[in-house]
Design an enzyme around this catalytic site. Structure first.
Site, PDB file in Angstrom:
ATOM      1  N   ASP A 138       0.763  -1.258   0.177  1.00  0.00           N
ATOM      2  CA  ASP A 138       0.115   0.028   0.444  1.00  0.00           C
ATOM      3  C   ASP A 138       0.575   1.116   0.257  1.00  0.00           C
ATOM      4  O   ASP A 138       0.769   2.174   0.839  1.00  0.00           O
ATOM      5  CB  ASP A 138      -0.820   0.097   1.030  1.00  0.00           C
ATOM      6  CG  ASP A 138      -1.651  -1.494   0.705  1.00  0.00           C
ATOM      7  OD1 ASP A 138      -1.771  -1.951  -0.097  1.00  0.00           O
ATOM      8  OD2 ASP A 138      -2.365  -1.488   1.896  1.00  0.00           O
TER       9      ASP A 138
ATOM     10  N   CYS B 172      -1.793  -2.796   7.759  1.00  0.00           N
ATOM     11  CA  CYS B 172      -1.817  -4.076   6.591  1.00  0.00           C
ATOM     12  C   CYS B 172      -0.884  -4.648   6.645  1.00  0.00           C
ATOM     13  O   CYS B 172      -0.574  -6.157   6.366  1.00  0.00           O
ATOM     14  CB  CYS B 172      -2.222  -3.510   5.546  1.00  0.00           C
ATOM     15  SG  CYS B 172      -3.704  -2.401   5.591  1.00  0.00           S
TER      16      CYS B 172
ATOM     17  N   LYS C 149      -6.580  -4.530  -3.080  1.00  0.00           N
ATOM     18  CA  LYS C 149      -7.747  -5.057  -1.945  1.00  0.00           C
ATOM     19  C   LYS C 149      -8.602  -4.252  -1.673  1.00  0.00           C
ATOM     20  O   LYS C 149      -8.468  -3.237  -1.758  1.00  0.00           O
ATOM     21  CB  LYS C 149      -6.947  -6.300  -0.975  1.00  0.00           C
ATOM     22  CG  LYS C 149      -5.936  -5.052  -0.049  1.00  0.00           C
ATOM     23  CD  LYS C 149      -4.549  -5.666   1.119  1.00  0.00           C
ATOM     24  CE  LYS C 149      -4.494  -4.497   1.134  1.00  0.00           C
ATOM     25  NZ  LYS C 149      -4.808  -3.175   1.472  1.00  0.00           N
TER      26      LYS C 149
END
Ligand code: VGL
Ligand code: ZN
Length: 199
Positions: free
Chosen positions: A11, A153, A108
């Site tokens: 990310d 994450c 995601k």
């Protein structure tokens, strides 16, 4: 067995960098180090948080709820975030200096009803993203994780990866944390307990 290793960059998107909607302090400082690490791996995989507008993890989708409050969802407790990483937006794009010529981009968080911190499973801990199958069919048994955010994450991806039997290393020097309510220390303990190497 010979090791075949993948670097998984979690990310590294504008919304998680300073100036973004869910900015992680120092998020942009790790881009150069991540780029420099890429050539050392057999595969480079990037994850991308990718939410539809009105996603159930956004405080704005729950009238009266404040950002960073926690609610109970059918799959467990869920932090309510500011709107971030909306599909196709500038905030969802990768940091402009990040090398994006890797092997795979795995998105995601696109299911409106479930958040997905981990690059392996949605937050119900059962719906797979497909990453496990990709790694296994490529014969990859070792993964190194870097990126944002260390305590969400990266942490969830590392613990899931270890539970799936991968040899998991996290490089905290190439991660930055949101550090909300002690979440950074809790994440480091959870990763250690799961057998993740913190290098
Ligand atoms: C993340 C909160 C919400 C992350 C993603 O990348 O750590 N955190 N969505
Ligand atoms: Zn998100």
């Amino acid at each position: 067995m010979t090791e075949k290793s993948a670097l998984i960059v979690i990310d590294m998107q504008n919304d998680f960098c300073p100036g973004g909607a869910l900015a992680v302090s120092g998020g942009n400082d790790i881009v150069a180090g991540i780029n420099a690490l890429m050539p050392a791996f057999d595969a480079v995989i990037l994850s991308q948080d990718w939410h539809p507008a009105g996603h159930s993890s956004f405080a704005s989708s729950h009238p009266g709820a404040a950002p960073m409050s926690v609610i109970e969802m059918p799959y467990g407790p869920q932090v309510l975030w500011p709107d971030h990483c909306i599909q196709g937006s500038h905030g969802a794009a990768f940091h402009p200096d990040l090398r994006i010529d890797g092997d795979l981009i795995i998105r995601k968080g696109f299911n409106p009803a479930i958040d997905s911190y981990s690059a392996f499973f949605e937050n119900d801990h059962t719906t797979p993203t497909g990453l496990e199958g990709y790694l296994r069919t490529r014969g990859i048994n070792a993964i190194t994780l870097v990126g944002l955010a260390l305590d969400f994450c990266v942490n969830y991806s590392a613990v899931d990866g270890a539970q799936l039997g991968f040899d998991v290393t996290v490089r905290p020097d190439l991660c930055r944390a949101i550090d909300f309510d002690g979440s950074r220390d809790a994440a480091l303990s959870a990763m250690k307990k799961a057998g993740v190497t913190l290098a």
